[in-house]
Design a protein around this motif. Structure first.
Motif, PDB file in Angstrom:
ATOM      1  N   HIS A  24       0.872  -1.172   0.000  1.00 25.07           N
ATOM      2  CA  HIS A  24       0.000   0.000   0.000  1.00 25.07           C
ATOM      3  C   HIS A  24       0.907   1.220   0.000  1.00 25.07           C
ATOM      4  O   HIS A  24       1.979   1.212   0.608  1.00 25.07           O
ATOM      5  CB  HIS A  24      -0.882   0.009   1.247  1.00 25.07           C
ATOM      6  CG  HIS A  24      -1.823  -1.145   1.290  1.00 25.07           C
ATOM      7  ND1 HIS A  24      -3.080  -1.105   0.725  1.00 25.07           N
ATOM      8  CD2 HIS A  24      -1.681  -2.391   1.809  1.00 25.07           C
ATOM      9  CE1 HIS A  24      -3.678  -2.259   0.913  1.00 25.07           C
ATOM     10  NE2 HIS A  24      -2.862  -3.071   1.565  1.00 25.07           N
ATOM     11  N   ARG A  26       1.347   5.380   0.672  1.00 24.52           N
ATOM     12  CA  ARG A  26       0.788   6.566   1.318  1.00 24.52           C
ATOM     13  C   ARG A  26       1.721   7.752   1.053  1.00 24.52           C
ATOM     14  O   ARG A  26       2.931   7.646   1.206  1.00 24.52           O
ATOM     15  CB  ARG A  26       0.656   6.353   2.820  1.00 24.52           C
ATOM     16  CG  ARG A  26       0.189   7.644   3.482  1.00 24.52           C
ATOM     17  CD  ARG A  26      -0.307   7.474   4.859  1.00 24.52           C
ATOM     18  NE  ARG A  26      -1.484   6.634   4.874  1.00 24.52           N
ATOM     19  CZ  ARG A  26      -1.946   6.071   5.970  1.00 24.52           C
ATOM     20  NH1 ARG A  26      -1.329   6.231   7.104  1.00 24.52           N
ATOM     21  NH2 ARG A  26      -3.028   5.324   5.935  1.00 24.52           N
ATOM     22  N   LEU A  28       2.799  11.254   2.421  1.00 23.67           N
ATOM     23  CA  LEU A  28       2.745  11.828   3.765  1.00 23.67           C
ATOM     24  C   LEU A  28       3.662  13.043   3.866  1.00 23.67           C
ATOM     25  O   LEU A  28       4.751  13.044   3.293  1.00 23.67           O
ATOM     26  CB  LEU A  28       3.178  10.758   4.773  1.00 23.67           C
ATOM     27  CG  LEU A  28       3.007  11.056   6.243  1.00 23.67           C
ATOM     28  CD1 LEU A  28       1.529  11.139   6.607  1.00 23.67           C
ATOM     29  CD2 LEU A  28       3.661   9.966   7.071  1.00 23.67           C
ATOM     30  N   ARG A  41      -0.203  -2.600   5.095  1.00 25.37           N
ATOM     31  CA  ARG A  41      -1.657  -2.481   5.249  1.00 25.37           C
ATOM     32  C   ARG A  41      -2.136  -1.133   4.741  1.00 25.37           C
ATOM     33  O   ARG A  41      -1.375  -0.181   4.661  1.00 25.37           O
ATOM     34  CB  ARG A  41      -2.032  -2.616   6.719  1.00 25.37           C
ATOM     35  CG  ARG A  41      -1.626  -3.925   7.316  1.00 25.37           C
ATOM     36  CD  ARG A  41      -1.871  -3.907   8.812  1.00 25.37           C
ATOM     37  NE  ARG A  41      -1.194  -5.018   9.435  1.00 25.37           N
ATOM     38  CZ  ARG A  41      -1.789  -5.963  10.119  1.00 25.37           C
ATOM     39  NH1 ARG A  41      -3.082  -5.928  10.292  1.00 25.37           N
ATOM     40  NH2 ARG A  41      -1.100  -6.940  10.649  1.00 25.37           N
ATOM     41  N   LEU A  42      -3.427  -1.069   4.478  1.00 21.32           N
ATOM     42  CA  LEU A  42      -4.028   0.173   4.018  1.00 21.32           C
ATOM     43  C   LEU A  42      -3.827   1.282   5.042  1.00 21.32           C
ATOM     44  O   LEU A  42      -3.451   2.401   4.708  1.00 21.32           O
ATOM     45  CB  LEU A  42      -5.521  -0.048   3.751  1.00 21.32           C
ATOM     46  CG  LEU A  42      -6.308   1.145   3.236  1.00 21.32           C
ATOM     47  CD1 LEU A  42      -5.749   1.640   1.916  1.00 21.32           C
ATOM     48  CD2 LEU A  42      -7.776   0.755   3.060  1.00 21.32           C
ATOM     49  N   ALA A  43      -4.056   0.983   6.309  1.00 19.20           N
ATOM     50  CA  ALA A  43      -3.806   1.940   7.394  1.00 19.20           C
ATOM     51  C   ALA A  43      -2.519   1.528   8.092  1.00 19.20           C
ATOM     52  O   ALA A  43      -2.423   0.412   8.584  1.00 19.20           O
ATOM     53  CB  ALA A  43      -4.967   1.935   8.375  1.00 19.20           C
ATOM     54  N   PHE A  44      -1.544   2.412   8.101  1.00 17.40           N
ATOM     55  CA  PHE A  44      -0.292   2.107   8.780  1.00 17.40           C
ATOM     56  C   PHE A  44      -0.522   2.332  10.270  1.00 17.40           C
ATOM     57  O   PHE A  44      -0.543   3.463  10.740  1.00 17.40           O
ATOM     58  CB  PHE A  44       0.823   3.027   8.319  1.00 17.40           C
ATOM     59  CG  PHE A  44       1.222   2.908   6.870  1.00 17.40           C
ATOM     60  CD1 PHE A  44       2.350   3.563   6.411  1.00 17.40           C
ATOM     61  CD2 PHE A  44       0.497   2.166   5.965  1.00 17.40           C
ATOM     62  CE1 PHE A  44       2.731   3.482   5.075  1.00 17.40           C
ATOM     63  CE2 PHE A  44       0.856   2.072   4.634  1.00 17.40           C
ATOM     64  CZ  PHE A  44       1.981   2.736   4.182  1.00 17.40           C
ATOM     65  N   THR A  45      -0.740   1.267  11.019  1.00 17.95           N
ATOM     66  CA  THR A  45      -1.089   1.416  12.429  1.00 17.95           C
ATOM     67  C   THR A  45       0.121   1.424  13.350  1.00 17.95           C
ATOM     68  O   THR A  45       0.049   1.917  14.455  1.00 17.95           O
ATOM     69  CB  THR A  45      -2.052   0.304  12.868  1.00 17.95           C
ATOM     70  OG1 THR A  45      -1.462  -0.966  12.560  1.00 17.95           O
ATOM     71  CG2 THR A  45      -3.374   0.430  12.132  1.00 17.95           C
ATOM     72  N   ASP A  46       1.227   0.889  12.910  1.00 21.68           N
ATOM     73  CA  ASP A  46       2.446   0.923  13.726  1.00 21.68           C
ATOM     74  C   ASP A  46       3.668   0.740  12.830  1.00 21.68           C
ATOM     75  O   ASP A  46       3.540   0.519  11.630  1.00 21.68           O
ATOM     76  CB  ASP A  46       2.409  -0.129  14.845  1.00 21.68           C
ATOM     77  CG  ASP A  46       2.251  -1.541  14.313  1.00 21.68           C
ATOM     78  OD1 ASP A  46       2.846  -1.877  13.274  1.00 21.68           O
ATOM     79  OD2 ASP A  46       1.517  -2.320  14.949  1.00 21.68           O
ATOM     80  N   ASP A  49       4.093  -2.083  10.212  1.00 16.01           N
ATOM     81  CA  ASP A  49       3.398  -2.018   8.921  1.00 16.01           C
ATOM     82  C   ASP A  49       4.225  -1.310   7.850  1.00 16.01           C
ATOM     83  O   ASP A  49       3.924  -1.414   6.670  1.00 16.01           O
ATOM     84  CB  ASP A  49       2.064  -1.282   9.067  1.00 16.01           C
ATOM     85  CG  ASP A  49       1.065  -2.067   9.891  1.00 16.01           C
ATOM     86  OD1 ASP A  49       1.155  -3.308   9.921  1.00 16.01           O
ATOM     87  OD2 ASP A  49       0.202  -1.433  10.508  1.00 16.01           O
ATOM     88  N   SER A  84      -3.025  -0.223  -2.969  1.00 13.95           N
ATOM     89  CA  SER A  84      -3.802   1.010  -2.852  1.00 13.95           C
ATOM     90  C   SER A  84      -2.848   2.187  -2.761  1.00 13.95           C
ATOM     91  O   SER A  84      -1.659   2.015  -2.478  1.00 13.95           O
ATOM     92  CB  SER A  84      -4.702   0.984  -1.609  1.00 13.95           C
ATOM     93  OG  SER A  84      -3.912   1.060  -0.436  1.00 13.95           O
ATOM     94  N   SER A  86      -2.917   6.329  -1.145  1.00 16.61           N
ATOM     95  CA  SER A  86      -3.685   7.342  -0.424  1.00 16.61           C
ATOM     96  C   SER A  86      -2.782   8.492  -0.006  1.00 16.61           C
ATOM     97  O   SER A  86      -1.566   8.366   0.006  1.00 16.61           O
ATOM     98  CB  SER A  86      -4.380   6.733   0.796  1.00 16.61           C
ATOM     99  OG  SER A  86      -3.422   6.224   1.692  1.00 16.61           O
TER     100      SER A  86
END
Length: 87
Positions: A24, A26, A28, A41-46, A49, A84, A86
């Motif tokens: 994925h 992003r 930033l 992952r779609l949302a980088f939570t930590d 990822d 993805s 974003s």
């Protein structure tokens, strides 16, 4: 072994498109610089990822863009190689 910047792996766009499963992407803003990050992952939570940052071949620092739209334009031609994208 990939080059690293502050302990984070650096990948060219071609290398990043070879992740399996696809990464994925992003865009930033970090301290005023627009960077492209690759993640699991779609949302980088930590930190686990985070796969790496975009760089140019032979460079030891991330590729920095002037704006999110400049980064998005650069990535447009490569979108099919990622899970993805974003901002």
């Amino acid at each position: 072994m990939h080059p690293q910047f502050n302990g984070i792996n650096l990948y060219t766009i071609e290398q990043a498109q070879q992740f399996d499963p696809p990464a994925h992407v992003r865009i930033l803003n970090l301290h005023g610089s627009w960077l492209v990050l690759f993640g699991k992952r779609l949302a980088f939570t930590d930190d686990a990822d985070l796969l790496g940052l975009l760089c140019e071949a032979g460079q030891a620092a991330p590729h920095v863009f002037s704006s999110d739209s400049a980064a998005a334009e650069f990535l447009d031609d490569h979108a099919e190689g990622f899970a993805s994208m974003s901002c």
